[in-house]
Enzyme design. Structure first.
Site, mmCIF file in Angstrom:
data_model
loop_
_atom_site.group_PDB
_atom_site.id
_atom_site.type_symbol
_atom_site.label_atom_id
_atom_site.label_comp_id
_atom_site.label_asym_id
_atom_site.label_seq_id
_atom_site.Cartn_x
_atom_site.Cartn_y
_atom_site.Cartn_z
ATOM 1 N N HIS A 172 -20.202 20.521 12.850
ATOM 2 C CA HIS A 172 -19.862 19.688 11.686
ATOM 3 C C HIS A 172 -21.128 19.376 10.875
ATOM 4 O O HIS A 172 -22.168 19.054 11.447
ATOM 5 C CB HIS A 172 -19.205 18.388 12.165
ATOM 6 C CG HIS A 172 -18.549 17.613 11.076
ATOM 7 N ND1 HIS A 172 -19.255 16.798 10.221
ATOM 8 C CD2 HIS A 172 -17.247 17.553 10.673
ATOM 9 C CE1 HIS A 172 -18.420 16.253 9.353
ATOM 10 N NE2 HIS A 172 -17.188 16.702 9.603
ATOM 11 N N THR A 183 -19.754 9.781 13.130
ATOM 12 C CA THR A 183 -19.015 8.614 12.604
ATOM 13 C C THR A 183 -17.524 8.691 12.902
ATOM 14 O O THR A 183 -16.850 7.680 13.052
ATOM 15 C CB THR A 183 -19.192 8.490 11.078
ATOM 16 O OG1 THR A 183 -18.850 9.732 10.484
ATOM 17 C CG2 THR A 183 -20.584 8.099 10.703
ATOM 18 N N GLU A 231 -22.063 16.863 9.250
ATOM 19 C CA GLU A 231 -22.655 15.539 9.476
ATOM 20 C C GLU A 231 -23.573 15.579 10.705
ATOM 21 O O GLU A 231 -24.700 15.097 10.671
ATOM 22 C CB GLU A 231 -21.545 14.499 9.700
ATOM 23 C CG GLU A 231 -22.110 13.120 10.030
ATOM 24 C CD GLU A 231 -21.063 12.143 10.557
ATOM 25 O OE1 GLU A 231 -19.948 12.113 10.018
ATOM 26 O OE2 GLU A 231 -21.371 11.409 11.513
ATOM 27 N N HIS A 279 -14.102 16.920 2.410
ATOM 28 C CA HIS A 279 -13.184 17.902 2.971
ATOM 29 C C HIS A 279 -11.778 17.707 2.426
ATOM 30 O O HIS A 279 -10.880 17.252 3.132
ATOM 31 C CB HIS A 279 -13.188 17.806 4.510
ATOM 32 C CG HIS A 279 -14.390 18.462 5.092
ATOM 33 N ND1 HIS A 279 -14.920 18.093 6.306
ATOM 34 C CD2 HIS A 279 -15.180 19.450 4.629
ATOM 35 C CE1 HIS A 279 -15.974 18.830 6.566
ATOM 36 N NE2 HIS A 279 -16.155 19.663 5.556
ATOM 37 N N CYS A 295 -17.787 4.865 12.754
ATOM 38 C CA CYS A 295 -17.614 4.087 11.535
ATOM 39 C C CYS A 295 -16.460 3.082 11.699
ATOM 40 O O CYS A 295 -15.438 3.385 12.323
ATOM 41 C CB CYS A 295 -17.340 5.065 10.415
ATOM 42 S SG CYS A 295 -16.616 4.322 9.015
ATOM 43 N N SER A 298 -11.029 18.907 7.786
ATOM 44 C CA SER A 298 -11.542 17.539 7.954
ATOM 45 C C SER A 298 -11.546 17.115 9.427
ATOM 46 O O SER A 298 -10.510 17.098 10.093
ATOM 47 C CB SER A 298 -10.657 16.583 7.145
ATOM 48 O OG SER A 298 -10.773 15.276 7.660
ATOM 49 N N CYS A 324 -11.927 6.443 2.547
ATOM 50 C CA CYS A 324 -12.744 5.373 3.107
ATOM 51 C C CYS A 324 -13.801 5.020 2.067
ATOM 52 O O CYS A 324 -13.934 5.683 1.042
ATOM 53 C CB CYS A 324 -13.421 5.831 4.395
ATOM 54 S SG CYS A 324 -14.564 7.177 4.089
ATOM 55 N N HIS A 372 -21.218 13.349 3.932
ATOM 56 C CA HIS A 372 -21.665 13.694 5.292
ATOM 57 C C HIS A 372 -23.179 13.780 5.382
ATOM 58 O O HIS A 372 -23.743 13.895 6.452
ATOM 59 C CB HIS A 372 -21.142 15.079 5.687
ATOM 60 C CG HIS A 372 -19.678 15.098 5.912
ATOM 61 N ND1 HIS A 372 -19.015 14.069 6.508
ATOM 62 C CD2 HIS A 372 -18.749 16.038 5.631
ATOM 63 C CE1 HIS A 372 -17.731 14.378 6.579
ATOM 64 N NE2 HIS A 372 -17.540 15.554 6.046
HETATM 65 FE FE1 F3S Z 1 -16.178 7.254 5.488
HETATM 66 FE FE2 F3S Z 1 -18.683 6.827 5.769
HETATM 67 FE FE3 F3S Z 1 -16.975 6.091 7.579
HETATM 68 S S1 F3S Z 1 -17.788 8.570 4.858
HETATM 69 S S2 F3S Z 1 -15.401 7.556 7.476
HETATM 70 S S3 F3S Z 1 -17.172 5.252 5.572
HETATM 71 S S4 F3S Z 1 -18.884 7.072 7.860
#
Ligand code: F3S
Length: 648
Positions: free
Chosen positions: A123, A161, A125, A40, A189, A217, A12, A73
């Protein structure tokens, strides 16, 4: 067998950014550190190590001057503080989406709300987000939403997220029911949302699903769970050599997706191993794309779109608009104010309305502009203001030929001199910098021409003030007014939109010949209403207070034998009258003007002169006062000789 590959499988935006930052930093510094695994994925972490990004298990391995790349994270607030305290240089690769949640949680607590995080407490994050507040509540899903503390204070709900949408929505439903004043921020996210949606669609079509990603992950685990809901055969693997022929026995369609931290190389290997009919992917892309697009907003150039600010850098503001594309506003498109910084205009978590400048579907981004939308809105407001005759506020910026220019929300409005509210021929440059109220009377957007009138508002205000005065006026009522004009017989005083007249005889207890002896145009004056005629619209005002008896004022202040400073008001053949207190005169007999014989008073005195006198007699009954200048002078030689002769 057909293999359908999820379009969003793989790195991502946040992970790619972190990996690239780490690689660049290793090159620039000749070797840097990551605190634990940067992402991860064991294969990516091993590759980073080979490039010079060493892994520190804890802060104790690091020393002052070392450079550490913070993982996507994020880290806890305390760890960041410890690193800085140790003199360690930070390259913060925290994903802007994660940072947004940290800020939202901290803000919620600062507003007296309890932050509620839906996610996995273990986690990093989630632990990192929690560290930005004192008393967060963390629920892994709806079954945990039961903490009584959540009912005591208003709550703000955010999600990890990578949280599964279903879990988040169900948890929110419960929280909303149980807690009053609950607020939700959808912080899942967009990349995760897209990936999860694609995975669900693929899983529904496929006989078997393969999910590629590290076992540690969270987002890969979530993908696996989502796929299991609609597909009975789901396998999570880390790389191609874990695939077994048994996985695909009897299946005709296989789906392949991967977590956000899975590099493209690994996905490619798995795909190649699975697929003999790669073209099948392309055949299915169109219908798949259609389904996918239904879940995202379509962005069209020139339209308005609302989004949430997810990140701010010195050059741009990232905005989640719920579309496939990553959207951002260049700083030059954020505001007209050259002195403003992006963080002065917006902050992470803000909802923002913008204008779509450009959409690039190939590269997957959209350029937005707040500035342009603001300008459009201002013009809309101005056009509406003409129709609705709204009173607007602006600042006079310049005087030009024929009038002045007023800036209304950044738009130049011309006000002709006749509409400026100033008298004909007045110096309009004196209005520069003044805040004024005006009505827009004419607008031509194409020619960017706007005309306004200050007078229209001023007239209306004046009319309202006049109505108010006539509705409440009564004899004896007092006003603070301003002298507007003067005549020989009196002055006109504005008592707040209406002029009244003060006759010269009512201006002062003193004997005056013209009003200019006691006031001038522009003076503030305390007046009271003597009489008024609403039909003829005439008001007679007074300044002299008839409740005060000037003779009594004199008697309270002076006695026979006292000295006083008096003003000569009239010269007669037999002496001079002088004002002792306003409204009370005394006589200085010609014999008392000087210590020698004089022909006439004007030989020594003149009208208006101030002289010191002695009060020699007071006739209370006839209200007459005798004054003497002579009594205060040293006796003349003649008088002294006479006095000595008498004594002898
Ligand atoms: Fe990636 Fe950031 Fe979304 S790390 S999964 S773009 S929260």
């Amino acid at each position: 067998m057909k293999v359908l590959l999820a379009e969003s499988a793989g790195f991502c935006y946040g992970v790619r950014r972190a990996v690239e930052l780490a690689r660049d930093t290793a090159v620039k510094t000749g070797g840097c550190w990551m605190l634990g695994d940067l992402i991860h994925n064991t294969y990516v972490v091993d590759e980073l190590k080979r490039l010079g990004v060493r892994k520190a298990a804890s802060i104790s391995y690091l020393k002052s001057g070392d450079t550490v790349v913070i993982r996507s994270h994020g880290e806890s607030k305390q760890i960041l503080e410890q690193l800085e305290g140790k003199g360690i240089l930070l390259v913060n690769a925290t994903c802007p989406n994660v940072r947004r949640i940290q800020v939202l949680a901290a803000q919620a607590e600062a507003e007296g709300r309890t932050p509620v995080i839906i996610g996995d407490a273990e986690h990093p994050e989630v632990a990192g987000i929690a560290s930005w507040c004192e008393h967060p509540l963390i629920f892994s899903g709806p079954e945990e939403v039961s903490d009584p503390k959540a009912r005591e204070t208003p709550v703000t709900v955010v999600a990890q997220t990578t949280c599964i949408r279903e879990l988040f929505e169900t948890s929110w439903k419960i929280i909303k029911k149980e807690c009053t004043n609950a607020k939700k921020f959808d912080t899942i996210c967009t990349a995760t949302r897209k990936r999860q949606f694609e995975a669900a669609i693929l899983a529904a079509k496929a006989d078997v699903m393969v999910v590629v990603g590290d076992r540690k992950s969270a987002n890969t685990k979530h993908l696996t769970e989502i796929c299991k809901e609609s597909c009975s055969r789901v396998f999570q693997i880390e790389k191609a050599d874990e695939l077994l022929p048994d996985f695909f026995s009897g299946c005709s369609v296989a789906g392949l997706t991967a977590g956000a931290s899975t590099p493209a190389g690994i996905i490619k290997e798995v795909y190649a191993a699975m697929s003999e009919e790669i073209k099948a992917v392309e055949n299915n892309e169109e219908s798949f794309e259609e389904l996918l697009n239904q879940s995202f907003k379509t962005l069209n150039t020139g339209e308005k779109v609302t989004g949430i600010v997810t990140g701010i850098t010195p050059t741009e503001v990232q905005v989640d608009v719920g579309a496939k594309q990553s959207a951002y506003i260049k700083f030059s498109e954020l505001t007209d104010d050259p002195a403003a910084k992006p963080e002065d205009v917006v902050k992470v978590g803000d909802e923002i309305e913008t204008y779509i400048v450009r959409v690039n579907d190939v590269e997957g981004y959209a350029e937005l502009s707040k500035k342009r939308l603001d300008a459009v809105k201002v013009w809309e407001n101005i056009e509406q203001a003409v129709e609705e005759k709204t009173v607007m506020e602006g600042t006079v910026t310049e005087e030009n030929k024929g009038g002045i220019v007023v800036s209304v929300k950044g738009v130049r409005v011309f006000v002709p001199a006749s509409q400026s509210g100033q008298p004909r021929g007045a110096d309009l440059s004196a209005m520069k910098g003044q805040k004024v109220q005006l009505r827009i009377t004419e607008v031509n957007r194409a020619r960017r021409r706007v005309v306004g009138s200050i007078r229209s508002v001023a007239d209306e205000t004046r009319r309202a003030a006049q109505e108010e005065i006539w509705a409440n006026i009564e004899v004896g009522k007092r006003y603070t007014g301003t002298v507007k004009s003067m005549t020989s017989y009196g002055v006109f005083v504005d008592i707040g939109g209406v002029d009244g007249m003060v006759h010269i005889s009512e201006l002062s207890w003193s004997r005056i010949k013209t009003p200019s002896e006691v006031c001038k145009v522009g003076d503030t004056m305390e007046v009271y209403v003597i009489s008024y005629d609403p039909e003829k619209r005439k008001i007679s005002l007074g300044v002299k207070d008839h409740n005060v008896d000037p003779w009594q004022v004199f008697m309270d202040k002076y006695a026979v034998g006292d000295e006083a400073s008096v003003r000569v008001v009239k010269l007669m053949t037999f002496g001079a009258f002088a004002e002792v207190v306003p409204g009370v005169d005394g006589l200085i007999h010609i014999s008392q003007i000087a210590d020698r014989r004089i022909e006439k008073p004007e030989d020594v005195l003149s009208e208006g002169q101030i002289v010191d006198v002695k009060i020699t007699a007071v006739d209370e009954e006839r209200k007459k006062i005798s004054l003497s200048i002579r009594a205060l002078l040293a006796p003349s030689v003649e008088e002294s000789v006479e006095a000595e002769d008498v004594e002898e």
